[in-house]
Design a protein around this motif. Sequence first.
Motif, PDB file in Angstrom:
ATOM      1  N   VAL A  21     -31.449  11.113 -25.750  1.00 27.71           N
ATOM      2  CA  VAL A  21     -32.696  10.488 -26.182  1.00 27.71           C
ATOM      3  C   VAL A  21     -32.799   9.092 -25.595  1.00 27.71           C
ATOM      4  N   LEU A  59     -36.096  17.004 -32.293  1.00 30.23           N
ATOM      5  CA  LEU A  59     -35.182  16.730 -31.183  1.00 30.23           C
ATOM      6  C   LEU A  59     -33.904  17.533 -31.389  1.00 30.23           C
ATOM      7  N   ASP A 114     -38.601   8.094 -27.119  1.00 33.16           N
ATOM      8  CA  ASP A 114     -38.598   9.230 -28.038  1.00 33.16           C
ATOM      9  C   ASP A 114     -38.879   8.797 -29.474  1.00 33.16           C
TER      10      ASP A 114
END
Length: 241
Positions: free
Chosen positions: A64, A58, A68
């Motif tokens: 996020v 990421l 995730d």
Amino acid sequence: MPDRKARAEIFFHHNGRDDQDSFTPASLLSRIAQASEALGLIVELPAGLSLWRARTDLPKGQRVVASDFGPPPLKLALQSNRMNPAGIPMLYLASSATTALKETRTKQAKVGLWRSIRPIRILDLRHLPPVPGIFAEEPRKQALTLSFLHDFANDIMKPVARNNEVHIDYLPSQVVTEFMRDYEFSDGALDGVAYGSTVHQPGWNVALFLGPIDLGLATPGWGVTPSPAFAFKKATWTTSA
């Protein structure tokens, strides 16, 4: 005790019956489950427990969301792990952000914090009893079963090859895990398997069988939506010291 190869020959045979020193595969797996319960290895982790997942893929600055840090979607579950083959995702969490990072074998990652809302039932392999010696009073098959559990725990703590190849050496631990996942213990099915960490001795890990619905990340197509087992709390960057 026999070495690992000898134990495998004792356990797995092809004559379709049990005898004094061996089990059929089905009998072995049932015995492992029964022995795990008898040894007190089926335990409940309390509500309010904090567990972490690290993501190394990421980018910094990317927004996020909880998903995730949940199990990968089926179409993206290409990684074969020591407890699940490709296509059968599980959620691997760690007891601390530090443990989660160290398990990735990288220096930095985005880590997400999950907190359990209800008790979580697990097969606890973190502190297995020692295998009885050859002169112990315990029956031979009990010693062999406990030895097998030690091998299983050691296998799932080994590093995983980070690629999308099929690793046939993962198959034995995947088979045991799937059997445990479906086995009906006295107080019900398991939520996962907890095991130690080889890269961060104070920490430990847990592989959860919970899917997106159990984590509050999705709703069923019909019927009542169950209460989630975990709540996602936050995500943050962490780096190795």
